[in-house]
Design an enzyme around this catalytic site. Structure first.
Site, short mmCIF file in Angstrom:
data_model
loop_
_atom_site.label_atom_id
_atom_site.label_comp_id
_atom_site.label_asym_id
_atom_site.label_seq_id
_atom_site.Cartn_x
_atom_site.Cartn_y
_atom_site.Cartn_z
N TYR A 18 0.83 -1.20 0.00
CA TYR A 18 0.00 0.00 0.00
C TYR A 18 0.87 1.26 0.00
O TYR A 18 0.61 2.21 -0.74
CB TYR A 18 -0.93 -0.01 1.22
CG TYR A 18 -1.90 1.13 1.25
CD1 TYR A 18 -3.10 1.08 0.55
CD2 TYR A 18 -1.62 2.29 1.98
CE1 TYR A 18 -3.99 2.15 0.57
CE2 TYR A 18 -2.51 3.35 2.01
CZ TYR A 18 -3.69 3.27 1.30
OH TYR A 18 -4.56 4.33 1.32
N HIS A 22 1.20 4.31 -2.96
CA HIS A 22 1.00 5.73 -2.67
C HIS A 22 2.27 6.57 -2.82
O HIS A 22 2.19 7.79 -2.83
CB HIS A 22 0.33 5.91 -1.31
CG HIS A 22 -1.13 5.60 -1.40
ND1 HIS A 22 -1.60 4.32 -1.38
CD2 HIS A 22 -2.20 6.41 -1.57
CE1 HIS A 22 -2.92 4.35 -1.52
NE2 HIS A 22 -3.31 5.60 -1.65
N TYR A 41 -4.68 17.34 0.74
CA TYR A 41 -5.08 15.96 1.02
C TYR A 41 -3.87 15.15 1.48
O TYR A 41 -2.85 15.12 0.80
CB TYR A 41 -5.68 15.35 -0.25
CG TYR A 41 -6.25 13.96 -0.13
CD1 TYR A 41 -6.72 13.45 1.07
CD2 TYR A 41 -6.34 13.15 -1.25
CE1 TYR A 41 -7.26 12.18 1.16
CE2 TYR A 41 -6.89 11.88 -1.18
CZ TYR A 41 -7.33 11.39 0.03
OH TYR A 41 -7.87 10.13 0.11
N TRP A 76 -8.70 3.32 -9.92
CA TRP A 76 -7.90 3.40 -8.69
C TRP A 76 -8.60 2.66 -7.55
O TRP A 76 -7.97 1.91 -6.81
CB TRP A 76 -7.66 4.86 -8.31
CG TRP A 76 -6.80 5.01 -7.09
CD1 TRP A 76 -7.23 5.22 -5.81
CD2 TRP A 76 -5.39 4.96 -7.03
NE1 TRP A 76 -6.16 5.29 -4.95
CE2 TRP A 76 -5.01 5.14 -5.68
CE3 TRP A 76 -4.38 4.79 -7.99
CZ2 TRP A 76 -3.68 5.14 -5.26
CZ3 TRP A 76 -3.05 4.80 -7.56
CH2 TRP A 76 -2.71 4.97 -6.22
#
Length: 106
Positions: A18, A22, A41, A76
């Site tokens: 993960y 990212h 964000y 996504w």
């Protein structure tokens, strides 16, 4: 500007992968987020898989709807769904339930 914070849970056996995903978010995904009102964000990930998301937006519902209408978001979310626990059939972006802000110091 609305500040939004949410929690999700990444599967512990998928945390490293993960993080890798990212570290290289698709440019078209980054562009779509910006274009649909997702600002400042950030995602924070604890070693046990607790994921904390934070963003600022004029209208969170509109920002979510804007992203839901994009093809890149559908791709996504399909890629990210296997990383999460307890989605109950929801896509990760649909499982984001904003927390209630109880204090803010500007």
């Amino acid at each position: 500007m609305q500040r939004v914070c949410f929690l999700l849970k990444v599967r512990e056996d998928r945390i490293a992968e993960y993080r890798e995903c990212h570290a290289a978010v698709w440019p078209e995904m980054r562009q779509a987020l910006s274009a649909t009102g997702w600002h400042n964000y950030s995602l924070f990930l604890r070693d046990d898989g607790l994921l904390v998301g934070y963003l600022e937006t004029d209208d969170f519902e509109a920002a979510q709807a804007g992203m839901a209408a994009t093809d890149v978001n559908a791709r996504w979310q399909a890629e990210m769904a296997p990383f999460f626990e307890s989605l109950d059939g929801e896509r990760p972006d649909e499982a984001m339930k904003p927390l209630t802000e109880v204090f803010h110091l500007a």
